[in-house]
Write a protein that holds these residues in place. Structure first.
Motif, PDB file in Angstrom:
ATOM      1  N   GLN A  75       0.818  -1.206   0.000  1.00  0.00           N
ATOM      2  CA  GLN A  75       0.000   0.000   0.000  1.00  0.00           C
ATOM      3  C   GLN A  75       0.855   1.261   0.000  1.00  0.00           C
ATOM      4  N   VAL A  76       1.932   1.280   0.795  1.00  0.00           N
ATOM      5  CA  VAL A  76       2.720   2.509   0.885  1.00  0.00           C
ATOM      6  C   VAL A  76       3.708   2.662  -0.276  1.00  0.00           C
ATOM      7  N   TYR A  77       4.114   1.550  -0.889  1.00  0.00           N
ATOM      8  CA  TYR A  77       5.122   1.642  -1.957  1.00  0.00           C
ATOM      9  C   TYR A  77       4.528   1.700  -3.363  1.00  0.00           C
ATOM     10  N   LEU A  78       3.474   0.929  -3.593  1.00  0.00           N
ATOM     11  CA  LEU A  78       2.983   0.753  -4.956  1.00  0.00           C
ATOM     12  C   LEU A  78       1.732   1.588  -5.229  1.00  0.00           C
ATOM     13  N   GLY A  79       1.417   1.774  -6.496  1.00  0.00           N
ATOM     14  CA  GLY A  79       0.238   2.530  -6.873  1.00  0.00           C
ATOM     15  C   GLY A  79       0.540   3.998  -7.090  1.00  0.00           C
ATOM     16  N   PRO A  80      -0.412   4.722  -7.667  1.00  0.00           N
ATOM     17  CA  PRO A  80      -0.173   6.126  -8.032  1.00  0.00           C
ATOM     18  C   PRO A  80       0.098   7.044  -6.859  1.00  0.00           C
ATOM     19  N   GLY A  81      -0.393   6.701  -5.687  1.00  0.00           N
ATOM     20  CA  GLY A  81      -0.150   7.552  -4.511  1.00  0.00           C
ATOM     21  C   GLY A  81       0.986   7.073  -3.640  1.00  0.00           C
ATOM     22  N   GLY A  82       1.728   6.058  -4.089  1.00  0.00           N
ATOM     23  CA  GLY A  82       2.749   5.436  -3.262  1.00  0.00           C
ATOM     24  C   GLY A  82       4.127   6.055  -3.385  1.00  0.00           C
ATOM     25  N   ILE A  83       5.056   5.483  -2.670  1.00  0.00           N
ATOM     26  CA  ILE A  83       6.419   6.013  -2.598  1.00  0.00           C
ATOM     27  C   ILE A  83       7.107   5.982  -3.965  1.00  0.00           C
ATOM     28  N   ILE A  84       7.064   4.841  -4.625  1.00  0.00           N
ATOM     29  CA  ILE A  84       7.843   4.679  -5.850  1.00  0.00           C
ATOM     30  C   ILE A  84       7.394   5.654  -6.938  1.00  0.00           C
ATOM     31  N   ALA A  85       6.109   5.882  -7.047  1.00  0.00           N
ATOM     32  CA  ALA A  85       5.602   6.783  -8.089  1.00  0.00           C
ATOM     33  C   ALA A  85       5.895   8.244  -7.800  1.00  0.00           C
ATOM     34  N   ASN A  86       6.159   8.582  -6.542  1.00  0.00           N
ATOM     35  CA  ASN A  86       6.243   9.990  -6.172  1.00  0.00           C
ATOM     36  C   ASN A  86       7.594  10.444  -5.632  1.00  0.00           C
TER      37      ASN A  86
END
Length: 294
Positions: A75-86
């Protein structure tokens, strides 16, 4: 030199770990799912809190995480609101959660595709170790990324060691938990045997801790176990989560861990006694209940 560091997850471990970074003069931003906890942290330490992960990591050189389990990490790393994308493409991402090797590989691959470095860095030492800056940190990382992140991790780690490529940190933590499970059960049995035999348990520990039976668990947990105090340290619920990771990995590798599997079931008994949040040393409470002592 001061770095821009974001710390995500302010539980009993993450809260003091982020505090060590702030006390060392780093520019620390925090995010916690429960915003009140982040507000509490900023009142105690110099730093700022953000209301979203995307905002918190936008300018970070390093992102540290310490959350709950595999789903929380995704939840915290993946997806458009996560760490990796931002997070910036130069960011080094350091995860201190104990999770499966599978989710570690998944996140490391996603980070690599963005040009970011990922370090799996589970810790051992519990809340006391986090507060005192005396954790053991087991890292799986690219050597260059590890060397950049090591000075930060040494602010809360007494031993920070690269065990190999990403994933090797989590495998090392599994070894750690396998060892602890057997040690705590052994200590519980020796204390219970001494108690039922009419021996002075503290005197017994005094004697045998001078010889080959000595262990960290004996030195740090025997007194509270004798007193029946289990309101500190690493909770049974979390230990069961960790042992499930160990046993799943072992099955996938064709490895048999009979003692670990047995102790895992003993912890299930402790949970059924209402001890979900008791410290892992509460295996003694199970023996006492079976023997009618409490």
């Amino acid at each position: 030199m001061s770095s821009k560091v974001t710390f995500i997850g302010l539980g009993v471990m993450g809260y003091p770990m982020a505090g060590h970074l702030a006390n060392a003069g780093h520019d620390v931003t925090v995010f916690n799912r429960t915003s009140a906890k982040a507000g509490e942290w900023t009142r105690e330490y110099k730093g700022k809190a953000c209301s979203s992960i995307a905002e918190a990591v936008a300018e970070a050189d390093f992102v540290m995480t310490c959350v709950g389990a595999d789903p929380d990490l995704r939840q915290v790393y993946l997806g458009p609101g996560g760490i990796i994308a931002n997070a910036p493409d130069h960011a080094i991402l350091v995860d201190h959660t104990t999770v499966s090797a599978g989710v570690t590989a998944e996140i490391a691959q996603a980070a690599s595709e963005r040009g970011q470095s990922f370090i799996d860095a589970p810790v051992s030492g519990g809340q006391q170790g986090a507060e005192n800056g005396k954790l053991t940190v087991m890292c799986g990382a690219d050597p260059a990324a590890f060397e950049k992140a090591r000075p930060l991790m040494e602010l809360y780690g007494k031993a920070v060691t690269r065990m190999g490529e990403p994933g090797k940190g989590q495998l090392t933590k599994m070894v750690n938990q396998i060892a602890i499970a057997g040690l705590v059960q052994g200590l519980s049995e020796c204390l219970y045997f001494a108690e039922k035999s009419g021996l002075d348990q503290r005197q017994v520990i005094d004697v045998i801790s001078q010889g080959a039976a000595q262990s960290w668990q004996m030195e740090n947990r025997a007194d509270t176990m004798i007193a029946g105090k289990y309101d500190h340290g690493f909770a049974v619920n979390w230990m069961r989560k960790d042992l499930d990771i160990c046993l799943t990995e072992a099955r996938e590798r064709g490895i048999t861990l009979p003692v670990t599997a047995l102790v895992d079931q003993f912890y299930a008994d402790v949970q059924s006694m209402g001890g979900e949040r008791w410290d892992t040393s509460s295996l003694l409470a199970r023996l006492r209940k079976l023997g009618g002592l409490q």
